[in-house]
Design an enzyme around this catalytic site. Structure first.
Site, mmCIF file in Angstrom:
data_model
loop_
_atom_site.group_PDB
_atom_site.id
_atom_site.type_symbol
_atom_site.label_atom_id
_atom_site.label_comp_id
_atom_site.label_asym_id
_atom_site.label_seq_id
_atom_site.Cartn_x
_atom_site.Cartn_y
_atom_site.Cartn_z
ATOM 1 N N ASP A 57 34.917 45.160 51.989
ATOM 2 C CA ASP A 57 35.921 46.214 52.024
ATOM 3 C C ASP A 57 36.059 46.768 53.429
ATOM 4 O OD1 ASP A 57 36.333 45.937 49.323
ATOM 5 O OD2 ASP A 57 34.805 47.394 48.809
ATOM 6 N N ARG A 111 26.463 51.639 57.081
ATOM 7 C CA ARG A 111 27.692 51.943 57.809
ATOM 8 C C ARG A 111 27.311 52.476 59.191
ATOM 9 N NH1 ARG A 111 31.292 54.701 52.886
ATOM 10 N NH2 ARG A 111 31.249 52.866 51.523
ATOM 11 N N GLN A 126 25.783 53.810 46.156
ATOM 12 C CA GLN A 126 26.819 54.199 45.198
ATOM 13 C C GLN A 126 26.601 53.498 43.869
ATOM 14 O OE1 GLN A 126 30.758 54.690 48.100
ATOM 15 N NE2 GLN A 126 30.620 52.970 46.719
ATOM 16 N N ASP A 246 40.630 60.913 45.174
ATOM 17 C CA ASP A 246 39.240 61.303 45.414
ATOM 18 C C ASP A 246 38.857 62.468 44.510
ATOM 19 O OD1 ASP A 246 39.021 59.435 47.434
ATOM 20 O OD2 ASP A 246 39.292 60.882 49.061
ATOM 21 N N GLU A 259 33.134 65.298 48.734
ATOM 22 C CA GLU A 259 33.705 64.175 47.990
ATOM 23 C C GLU A 259 32.591 63.442 47.258
ATOM 24 O OE1 GLU A 259 35.206 59.731 48.958
ATOM 25 O OE2 GLU A 259 36.061 61.282 50.269
ATOM 26 N N SER A 262 35.531 58.075 45.367
ATOM 27 C CA SER A 262 36.835 57.533 45.743
ATOM 28 C C SER A 262 37.150 56.441 44.737
ATOM 29 C CB SER A 262 36.798 56.970 47.162
ATOM 30 O OG SER A 262 38.009 56.321 47.472
#
Length: 345
Positions: A57, A111, A126, A246, A259, A262
């Site tokens: 992604d 990341r 996640q 979101d 948040e 998503s």
């Protein structure tokens, strides 16, 4: 250091051992609830995928994946996943999952370009989930129904945490509210995206912002989205663009919105072609994932990611993600966190 939020008078409600027990409690209970709510089956997920297949992604399109050569594959390059949105859709097809059912997986990622603060880490974990849907369900009402069920699972988990740890008090509202990103812009036209999110989250306690990726009336998107998983160009029943969004909550401990997820209805063939053209990435049509989608070999689906460490952080009333997960942080941030009572793992 300017990005570190320093809550006044912060004192953790649980010590480090209680925190570890709380993390286990939340993760086990929530994933069981998510699986039951959405009829999801657990699958084993990859940490990395081969580069050049279009499976990884691209998030906002600027984050660089962590890559490494594979000796036994002639130094072909692998990429650590950013998330599993496209991989999950391939898995739905491979496992022949029927409409109304889906899969979820523990997703772990690195990341390297993340800006580190209370809520952002190099390490991302996640619950990545994806469910097969019908063409008739590609509408805003269906999206809202799935969001409401996910939020119900979050609130049940909050109740369980408060039962186990009476010093922790519930703060989430009973219901989540829905608002279009364009409507939010019109409410606060002179505010930045982050300011708009904070204002609406504080007003309602929990919100789902609909339509993220396409340009708003001010010429800017609410936030970036890759063109090949969420559908952000198909008109919804409110006449605006976007079948994604979101989940945000207002988090009193930090005095800002957070948040938690998503998610969205995924692109069909028409939306993929449209969004690739908008993004100037029509050459992706020749990649493995995109070819299969355009050939009609992948099911229609809805899916998203729910932050594991973030959910644990807010339900345990912690002030920094490093109190929940083991990662790497700047030394000056570690020093200041220690002075503020944040016990970084």
């Amino acid at each position: 250091m300017s990005k570190l939020i320093r809550p006044t008078g912060y004192k953790p409600l649980l010590d480090m051992q209680q925190t570890e027990q709380g993390i286990k409690l939340i993760k086990e209970f929530f994933q069981m609830n998510l699986s039951t709510e959405l009829r999801l089956r657990r699958v084993t997920a990859p940490l990395f995928v081969l580069k050049g297949l279009g499976i990884n992604d691209d998030l906002n399109g600027v984050e660089r994946p962590v890559t490494f050569p594979i000796k036994d594959l002639g130094d072909a390059e692998a990429e650590v996943v950013h998330s599993l949105a496209k991989w999950k859709r391939l898995t739905l097809a491979e496992y022949r999952i029927e409409p109304g059912y889906g899969v979820y997986a523990d997703m772990n990622a690195i990341r390297a370009d993340e800006e580190l603060d209370n809520l952002h880490s190099l390490y991302v974990d996640q619950w990545d989930w994806e469910a097969v849907m019908t063409a008739e369900q590609r509408n805003l009402d269906f999206l809202k129904s799935i969001v409401s069920r996910i939020y119900s699972a979050i609130r049940r988990t909050e109740f369980l945490v408060c039962e186990h740890y009476p010093e922790i008090k519930p703060f989430l509202p009973e219901e989540i509210r829905f608002i279009e990103s364009e409507e939010l812009l019109q409410m606060y036209p002179d505010k930045s995206v982050k300011e708009r999110e904070d204002l609406i989250a504080e007003k309602y306690g929990a919100v789902f912002i609909i339509g993220i990726g396409g340009k708003l009336s001010n010429g800017e998107p609410h936030d970036g989205r890759a063109p090949d998983y969420d559908d952000w160009t198909t008109p919804n029943s409110d006449g605006r663009l976007g079948l994604n969004g979101d989940i945000l909550i207002w988090y009193p401990t930090l005095g800002r919105s957070v948040e938690l997820s998503s998610m969205g209805i995924r692109v069909d063939k028409e939306a993929l072609l449209r969004q690739l053209e908008i993004a100037g990435q029509s050459d992706r049509k020749e990649l493995y994932f995109h070819k299969k989608l355009l050939a009609g070999e992948l099911p229609l689906s809805i899916g998203g990611g729910i932050g594991q460490s973030r959910l644990c952080m807010v339900l345990l009333h912690k002030a920094h993600l490093g109190e929940i997960q083991a990662s790497i942080w700047p030394q000056d941030m570690l020093d200041e966190c220690a002075s503020l009572g944040m016990a970084i793992i």
